[in-house]
Every structure is written in structure tokens, then in C-alpha cells.
Design a protein around this motif. Structure first.
Motif, PDB file in Angstrom:
ATOM      1  N   SER A  42      16.801  -9.141   8.277  1.00 31.65           N
ATOM      2  CA  SER A  42      16.121 -10.173   9.056  1.00 31.65           C
ATOM      3  C   SER A  42      15.039 -10.739   8.153  1.00 31.65           C
ATOM      4  N   ALA A  43      14.589 -11.933   8.446  1.00 34.65           N
ATOM      5  CA  ALA A  43      13.618 -12.604   7.578  1.00 34.65           C
ATOM      6  C   ALA A  43      12.345 -11.782   7.361  1.00 34.65           C
ATOM      7  N   PRO A  44      11.754 -11.177   8.404  1.00 40.58           N
ATOM      8  CA  PRO A  44      10.545 -10.379   8.157  1.00 40.58           C
ATOM      9  C   PRO A  44      10.804  -9.173   7.263  1.00 40.58           C
ATOM     10  N   TRP A  45      11.971  -8.533   7.431  1.00 35.86           N
ATOM     11  CA  TRP A  45      12.295  -7.382   6.584  1.00 35.86           C
ATOM     12  C   TRP A  45      12.517  -7.807   5.134  1.00 35.86           C
ATOM     13  N   VAL A  46      13.157  -8.946   4.937  1.00 32.97           N
ATOM     14  CA  VAL A  46      13.366  -9.441   3.572  1.00 32.97           C
ATOM     15  C   VAL A  46      12.020  -9.723   2.913  1.00 32.97           C
ATOM     16  N   ALA A  47      11.085 -10.298   3.670  1.00 29.97           N
ATOM     17  CA  ALA A  47       9.748 -10.551   3.124  1.00 29.97           C
ATOM     18  C   ALA A  47       9.084  -9.235   2.705  1.00 29.97           C
ATOM     19  N   GLY A  48       9.254  -8.198   3.518  1.00 33.49           N
ATOM     20  CA  GLY A  48       8.708  -6.897   3.159  1.00 33.49           C
ATOM     21  C   GLY A  48       9.363  -6.318   1.924  1.00 33.49           C
ATOM     22  N   MET A  49      10.687  -6.477   1.819  1.00 38.32           N
ATOM     23  CA  MET A  49      11.409  -5.997   0.638  1.00 38.32           C
ATOM     24  C   MET A  49      10.885  -6.660  -0.630  1.00 38.32           C
ATOM     25  N   LYS A  50      10.659  -7.962  -0.554  1.00 37.71           N
ATOM     26  CA  LYS A  50      10.204  -8.690  -1.741  1.00 37.71           C
ATOM     27  C   LYS A  50       8.823  -8.232  -2.173  1.00 37.71           C
ATOM     28  N   LEU A  51       7.909  -8.097  -1.212  1.00 33.12           N
ATOM     29  CA  LEU A  51       6.568  -7.631  -1.550  1.00 33.12           C
ATOM     30  C   LEU A  51       6.616  -6.222  -2.145  1.00 33.12           C
ATOM     31  N   ALA A  52       7.412  -5.362  -1.533  1.00 32.10           N
ATOM     32  CA  ALA A  52       7.493  -3.977  -1.999  1.00 32.10           C
ATOM     33  C   ALA A  52       8.095  -3.893  -3.390  1.00 32.10           C
ATOM     34  N   MET A  53       9.170  -4.640  -3.633  1.00 30.46           N
ATOM     35  CA  MET A  53       9.801  -4.592  -4.957  1.00 30.46           C
ATOM     36  C   MET A  53       8.884  -5.153  -6.029  1.00 30.46           C
ATOM     37  N   ARG A  54       8.186  -6.205  -5.706  1.00 23.78           N
ATOM     38  CA  ARG A  54       7.249  -6.780  -6.685  1.00 23.78           C
ATOM     39  C   ARG A  54       6.150  -5.767  -7.029  1.00 23.78           C
ATOM     40  N   LYS A  55       5.642  -5.101  -6.003  1.00 22.89           N
ATOM     41  CA  LYS A  55       4.570  -4.114  -6.228  1.00 22.89           C
ATOM     42  C   LYS A  55       5.097  -2.913  -7.013  1.00 22.89           C
ATOM     43  N   ALA A  56       6.296  -2.450  -6.683  1.00 22.65           N
ATOM     44  CA  ALA A  56       6.875  -1.317  -7.409  1.00 22.65           C
ATOM     45  C   ALA A  56       7.052  -1.656  -8.883  1.00 22.65           C
ATOM     46  N   GLU A 103       0.828  -1.201   0.000  1.00 20.05           N
ATOM     47  CA  GLU A 103       0.000   0.000   0.000  1.00 20.05           C
ATOM     48  C   GLU A 103       0.868   1.258   0.000  1.00 20.05           C
ATOM     49  N   MET A 104       1.983   1.207   0.761  1.00 18.27           N
ATOM     50  CA  MET A 104       2.862   2.364   0.819  1.00 18.27           C
ATOM     51  C   MET A 104       3.548   2.610  -0.523  1.00 18.27           C
ATOM     52  N   VAL A 105       3.990   1.555  -1.179  1.00 22.79           N
ATOM     53  CA  VAL A 105       4.595   1.694  -2.502  1.00 22.79           C
ATOM     54  C   VAL A 105       3.617   2.352  -3.473  1.00 22.79           C
ATOM     55  N   SER A 106       2.344   2.016  -3.325  1.00 18.93           N
ATOM     56  CA  SER A 106       1.338   2.519  -4.252  1.00 18.93           C
ATOM     57  C   SER A 106       1.191   4.037  -4.204  1.00 18.93           C
ATOM     58  N   ILE A 107       1.488   4.637  -3.039  1.00 23.08           N
ATOM     59  CA  ILE A 107       1.337   6.089  -2.938  1.00 23.08           C
ATOM     60  C   ILE A 107       2.665   6.832  -3.027  1.00 23.08           C
ATOM     61  N   ALA A 108       3.769   6.095  -3.010  1.00 18.10           N
ATOM     62  CA  ALA A 108       5.092   6.716  -3.062  1.00 18.10           C
ATOM     63  C   ALA A 108       5.527   6.973  -4.496  1.00 18.10           C
ATOM     64  N   GLY A 109       6.533   7.832  -4.636  1.00 24.97           N
ATOM     65  CA  GLY A 109       7.090   8.092  -5.957  1.00 24.97           C
ATOM     66  C   GLY A 109       8.222   7.170  -6.320  1.00 24.97           C
ATOM     67  N   VAL A 110       8.811   6.516  -5.308  1.00 23.07           N
ATOM     68  CA  VAL A 110       9.985   5.670  -5.520  1.00 23.07           C
ATOM     69  C   VAL A 110      10.131   4.744  -4.321  1.00 23.07           C
ATOM     70  N   LEU A 111      10.776   3.605  -4.532  1.00 21.72           N
ATOM     71  CA  LEU A 111      11.096   2.674  -3.460  1.00 21.72           C
ATOM     72  C   LEU A 111      12.611   2.564  -3.337  1.00 21.72           C
ATOM     73  N   VAL A 112      13.135   2.761  -2.115  1.00 18.11           N
ATOM     74  CA  VAL A 112      14.559   2.598  -1.837  1.00 18.11           C
ATOM     75  C   VAL A 112      14.720   1.410  -0.895  1.00 18.11           C
ATOM     76  N   VAL A 113      15.456   0.401  -1.331  1.00 20.87           N
ATOM     77  CA  VAL A 113      15.671  -0.815  -0.536  1.00 20.87           C
ATOM     78  C   VAL A 113      17.136  -0.884  -0.138  1.00 20.87           C
ATOM     79  N   ASN A 114      17.378  -0.932   1.161  1.00 19.59           N
ATOM     80  CA  ASN A 114      18.721  -0.946   1.732  1.00 19.59           C
ATOM     81  C   ASN A 114      18.825  -2.163   2.648  1.00 19.59           C
ATOM     82  N   ILE A 115      19.791  -3.061   2.394  1.00 19.96           N
ATOM     83  CA  ILE A 115      19.825  -4.342   3.115  1.00 19.96           C
ATOM     84  C   ILE A 115      20.761  -4.326   4.320  1.00 19.96           C
ATOM     85  N   GLY A 116      21.010  -3.143   4.875  1.00 21.37           N
ATOM     86  CA  GLY A 116      22.010  -3.024   5.935  1.00 21.37           C
ATOM     87  C   GLY A 116      21.802  -3.910   7.140  1.00 21.37           C
TER      88      GLY A 116
END
Length: 265
Positions: free
Chosen positions: A69-83, A53-66
Motif C-alpha cells: 500500500s502507498a503508506p507502507w511503500v513510503a515506509g520501506m523507502k525511508l527505512a531502506m535509505r536510512k539502512a 529510528e527503528m533501523v538505527s537500533i536494529a542489526g538488519v532491515l528485512v523488506v517484504n512487499i507481500g
């Protein structure tokens, strides 16, 4: 090539793009402040329940793997797919690539999901991401930006993206086009979050500039010029990081036009 530095900074500030960051604990506050200072609007959201939902209203997605953790990686994947589905630009910062198997595997999976518009990292990270036999020193670089030029070109060809490599001279590659930005100061390497902020600011420009190559050049020039301006009055890391934020807020289009040192080849 006209880099439109003045126009792009003015446009960024007039539009205040929403930059969705999935970034790391270490730099989250500084990155948000850097985006606010330059004129963008930051949001830090990584929960799987809201990233699409957040990707849908944003102008860009920035993913930083610093800080992975497994839950964050799951969020990254969903966000990148949606973007990718919404054709929103993605900036990927492969922090610590080459340091551990988990980081390397995560990056492989993310890149398979959605090619980014811009990959931005240090020399060691870019070499590791391209498959060179190199390990990073934690998240710090053991290679300089020019050493990784061929690796950057290989990544650019493979994923059809811009690759921005930070260093004493920033190197930005799009296919066979290469830009060199000779701004910045050594003290920037003594403040954590500078590279991560560079990726976020690349995201802010990518949200409002159609050409990712131009966006990456604008971001690197902005960071470098602000570093030089901040260093005029701040010579130690603690004062420098505050001065740098002030310079992001105070920098003018004229500063970029006058001080940016960019060479194309």
C-alpha cells in the motif's frame, strides 16, 4: 569453503540480533514467531513516523512487499535509505514480482534507492525481477530455482548482492559463486509464510555474519533442515507449521553440520 554453520547458529543465539521487518499482513505473526524460535529478536514496524529510528537500533532491515500500500511503500523507502546510510544490511523479498505493474514499479524504485545485501525469492520472482517475460501465479512460483540461475547471476552482478532462490533445490548466487542446498520437503510449499520466514531468517544471519553469501547459505540450510526434521512427525500442513516452529527452536549446530546438503560450483 567452510560454511561455519555451527558457529553461525550459535553466534545468532548468543547475540539475539534485532531484526526490523517491514513485511506483510499474511505472515507477520508467523515470521515473528520464526525469528523468536531461531533465537533472534523481531520487530515489525512500517510507519513512516518511526522506521528510520527503528533501523538505527536494529542489526538488519528485512523488506517484504507481500501486501503493498502507498503508506507502507513510503515506509520501506525511508527505512531502506536510512539502512544504506548507516551501512546496515538489507534483505529484500520481492513477493509476487511480475504479478502487477505496481509491484514491479515499487521494486524498481526500492532497488534504485538502496541495493540490498540479499535478494531472496522464488524462481518466478527472480526471473521477473531480472526483467524476464514471466508472470507469477499470484505470489506462487511457476518456475523452479535452477531455471532462474542466469537471472540470479544477472541480478547479483547488477546490484552487487547475493541472490537466494528458493525451490526444491535452493540456489544461492554471489557473482560467479553458486551454492546449491538440497534440503527441505515439498510440504513446505503448502504452508503460507515459509518463504517470508526464510527471508527473515536470512536477515537474522546477515545481522551477525559479515559475508551475505555465507548468511544466505546458513539461512537456507537452517530452513531446509528444520523442514526435514518437522516432517518426521508432521505430515499435514496444520501440524507441520507448528512442528516447524518447534524445530527452529530445537535445532542444534550439530543438526546443521550433520544434515545440511550443500554443494558449491
Amino acid at each position: 569453503m567452510d560454511f561455519h554453520l555451527e558457529q553461525n547458529l550459535a553466534h545468532l543465539r548468543s547475540t539475539a540480533p534485532l531484526v526490523h521487518n517491514i513485511t506483510n499482513f499474511v505472515v507477520m505473526n508467523y515470521t515473528a514467531n520464526a525469528l523468536l524460535a531461531i533465537g533472534a529478536s523481531p520487530v515489525m514496524a512500517h510507519a513512516v513516523e518511526e522506521v528510520e529510528e527503528m533501523v538505527s537500533i536494529a542489526g538488519v532491515l528485512v523488506v517484504n512487499i507481500g501486501t503493498l500500500s502507498a503508506p507502507w511503500v513510503a515506509g520501506m523507502k525511508l527505512a531502506m535509505r536510512k539502512a544504506a546510510e548507516l551501512k546496515k544490511p538489507i534483505v529484500l523479498d520481492p513477493v509476487g514480482a511480475g504479478a502487477t505493474t505496481y509491484r514491479n514499479q515499487t521494486l524498481t524504485e526500492l532497488l534504485e534507492l538502496a541495493p540490498p545485501a540479499i535478494i531472496r525469492g522464488n524462481g518466478s520472482e527472480i526471473l521477473a525481477l531480472a526483467g524476464a517475460n514471466i508472470r507469477t501465479k499470484g505470489v506462487d512460483s511457476t518456475a523452479n530455482s535452477t531455471d532462474s540461475l542466469e537471472a540470479a547471476r544477472a541480478l547479483s552482478r547488477q546490484f552487487g548482492c547475493v541472490v537466494s532462490v528458493s525451490g526444491a533445490i535452493d540456489v544461492i548466487v554471489k557473482g560467479e559463486q553458486t551454492a546449491y542446498i538440497s534440503n527441505g520437503v515439498a510440504l513446505m510449499t503448502k504452508v503460507t509464510g515459509m518463504g517470508c520466514s526464510a527471508s527473515a531468517i536470512a536477515g537474522a544471519y546477515a545481522a551477525i555474519v559479515a559475508d551475505p553469501f555465507e548468511a544466505a547459505i546458513a539461512a537456507a540450510a537452517t530452513m531446509g533442515v528444520c523442514g526435514e526434521l518437522a516432517h518426521r512427525n508432521a505430515k499435514l500442513p496444520g501440524s507441520f507449521q507448528i512442528a516447524f516452529l518447534d524445530c527452529l527452536s530445537d535445532i542444534t549446530p550439530a543438526h546443521l553440520s550433520e544434515l545440511a546438503k550443500i554443494k558449491l560450483s
